[in-house]
Scaffold this motif. Sequence first.
Motif, short mmCIF file in Angstrom:
data_model
loop_
_atom_site.label_atom_id
_atom_site.label_comp_id
_atom_site.label_asym_id
_atom_site.label_seq_id
_atom_site.Cartn_x
_atom_site.Cartn_y
_atom_site.Cartn_z
N LEU A 1 48.47 49.82 45.13
CA LEU A 1 49.61 48.93 44.89
C LEU A 1 49.54 47.69 45.76
O LEU A 1 50.03 46.63 45.38
CB LEU A 1 50.90 49.70 45.16
CG LEU A 1 52.23 48.95 45.00
CD1 LEU A 1 52.42 48.53 43.55
CD2 LEU A 1 53.39 49.83 45.47
N PHE A 2 48.92 47.79 46.94
CA PHE A 2 48.97 46.71 47.91
C PHE A 2 47.70 45.86 47.93
O PHE A 2 47.55 44.97 48.76
CB PHE A 2 49.22 47.28 49.31
CG PHE A 2 50.46 48.13 49.37
CD1 PHE A 2 51.71 47.55 49.39
CD2 PHE A 2 50.37 49.51 49.35
CE1 PHE A 2 52.85 48.32 49.43
CE2 PHE A 2 51.50 50.31 49.38
CZ PHE A 2 52.77 49.71 49.42
N ALA A 3 46.74 46.13 47.04
CA ALA A 3 45.48 45.40 47.03
C ALA A 3 45.68 43.96 46.55
O ALA A 3 46.53 43.68 45.70
CB ALA A 3 44.46 46.11 46.15
N ILE A 4 44.86 43.06 47.05
CA ILE A 4 44.96 41.66 46.67
C ILE A 4 44.24 41.36 45.36
O ILE A 4 44.50 40.35 44.72
CB ILE A 4 44.36 40.74 47.75
CG1 ILE A 4 42.85 41.00 47.92
CG2 ILE A 4 45.09 40.92 49.08
CD1 ILE A 4 42.15 40.01 48.83
N GLU B 1 39.67 34.78 38.95
CA GLU B 1 39.28 33.66 39.81
C GLU B 1 38.66 34.24 41.08
O GLU B 1 39.37 34.80 41.92
CB GLU B 1 40.50 32.81 40.16
CG GLU B 1 41.13 32.11 38.97
CD GLU B 1 40.37 30.87 38.56
OE1 GLU B 1 39.37 30.53 39.23
OE2 GLU B 1 40.76 30.25 37.56
N ALA B 2 37.35 34.14 41.21
CA ALA B 2 36.67 34.73 42.36
C ALA B 2 36.96 33.92 43.62
O ALA B 2 36.69 32.71 43.66
CB ALA B 2 35.17 34.76 42.11
N PRO B 3 37.51 34.56 44.66
CA PRO B 3 37.76 33.83 45.92
C PRO B 3 36.49 33.18 46.46
O PRO B 3 36.51 32.03 46.90
CB PRO B 3 38.28 34.91 46.86
CG PRO B 3 38.89 35.94 45.95
CD PRO B 3 38.01 35.95 44.73
N VAL B 4 35.38 33.93 46.43
CA VAL B 4 34.08 33.37 46.81
C VAL B 4 33.24 33.28 45.56
O VAL B 4 32.86 34.31 44.98
CB VAL B 4 33.38 34.24 47.88
CG1 VAL B 4 32.00 33.67 48.21
CG2 VAL B 4 34.24 34.34 49.14
N THR B 5 32.95 32.09 45.13
CA THR B 5 32.16 31.89 43.92
C THR B 5 30.70 32.25 44.19
O THR B 5 30.28 32.34 45.35
CB THR B 5 32.24 30.43 43.47
OG1 THR B 5 31.54 29.61 44.44
CG2 THR B 5 33.67 29.95 43.34
N SER C 1 45.75 40.18 41.93
CA SER C 1 46.27 38.81 41.97
C SER C 1 45.20 37.78 41.67
O SER C 1 45.49 36.67 41.21
CB SER C 1 46.88 38.52 43.35
OG SER C 1 47.96 39.39 43.63
N PHE C 2 43.95 38.15 41.92
CA PHE C 2 42.83 37.27 41.58
C PHE C 2 42.24 37.60 40.21
O PHE C 2 41.28 36.95 39.78
CB PHE C 2 41.72 37.40 42.64
CG PHE C 2 42.05 36.78 43.97
CD1 PHE C 2 42.10 35.40 44.12
CD2 PHE C 2 42.30 37.57 45.08
CE1 PHE C 2 42.40 34.82 45.35
CE2 PHE C 2 42.60 37.01 46.31
CZ PHE C 2 42.66 35.63 46.44
#
Length: 439
Positions: free
Chosen positions: A3-6, A283-287, A9-10
């Motif tokens: 439930l708390f994973a980021i 949307e990958a935080p690190v492309t 959201s990405f």
Amino acid sequence: MTLFAIWPSFGFRENPYSQDTLPAAEEGDMLIVGRDSEIQALQRAIGSGGAHPSVEGPVGVGKTSLINVATYRMAKQCMEARERVLFIPAVRTFQPTDTAAAFEHELFRGIAQTLLKYRGSFSHVGLPEPETDGWEEWLTRPVFENVSGGGGVATVSVQMGYGSEPNTSDGYTASGFQEEIRRQLALVFGENGGGIVCVLDNLEVLESVGNARTTLDQLRDRVFNIPGIRWVLCGSRGIVSRARTERLSGVIRSAMQVRALDDESAVEAIHRRISYFGETTAEAPVTPEGFEFLYQALHRNLRNALEFAQEFSDWLAQEYLDSGKDLPGPDERDALLQAWLVEKAEQARSDASGVQPRVWQFFVDLCAKNGRAGSSEFEEYGFVNQQQLTSSVTALVDCNLVVRETDPENGTRTINSVTALGWLVFFYKEQVELPGATS
């Protein structure tokens, strides 16, 4: 996904930068990149019989992932060929334990679980199925039943008088279960029917070559000669090669060396992870382009690069998603990643501001020589005695730029290695000089 994973959201189902070992499953097969030739060489070594293969390479290079995918592909090809040959990966990897008896205990439990998992695969390829009645119950009990009657090999399904005792390695041997497992292996694999591939991993935890030799010698006649079992030994720092005595040379092959992925393969690995775990709107935080820069900055250590990518993802989520701001585009994210890395490198330089110029020179020379030096190599770095090198290492250890490890050749000495943060500092100091930085 918790439930708390980021990651949702990405737009991701799972963490695309996980440092977990790739599994011996379809997922691992899909995600591995740049290892086809090594996988094929390892498969030949496993399938050809004789001495057991071994694999060596730097920490974090992906050795265990390579082995897992190699064994998964072997099982898959056997299932497709249906030619009365079956190689299957053990359900777990094995690591050195305090005693050989404890190791045997874990091994035979693992073999039993593997035969249960792949029970239906044997008949699919034309081999006899293992006789596993009652095994599930035995494996899930904190105690096992010990046959009190006589005659024949004791198994968990024999209907006789029973007593119970704790499920320890000594009792395990007494139960006759090991003998039953050996009988089942002979039944299902015969002489040429394949085998269960077991991995003896992380041999470097033994710390010294002497300990590794002792352990392998103890296991030589206990587990390395079980029909129907093929071993792959795995370790870093060359410990397998140096522990391979003349007595073990006929049991363990010389090690296959696994090198770091080239930049192109590292970028493709991230492409695959983003595609495999991401939704269409992810949307990958690190492309992939950003990861290539990160990979180079961290001396091409895949595990370290993935760890930093995850850390940057946490920072990006906090700075943007938690604040309700729109996530920046790919190019801006790449620029933010580089700025974030510069900040980490600058902070590390600031934390090391008290380090003397002579120590900095040693650090630069150490990085230039691939980042590892023994405590006895002081003359190669221009020191008069070992104490001068040791003092320099201590100053760098205090700044988390270098780490001490036990020398596998000599337990009284140390090997000094550059950390991931150290490689980042070196990258910026030597190649992209930090703004305003001075030696």
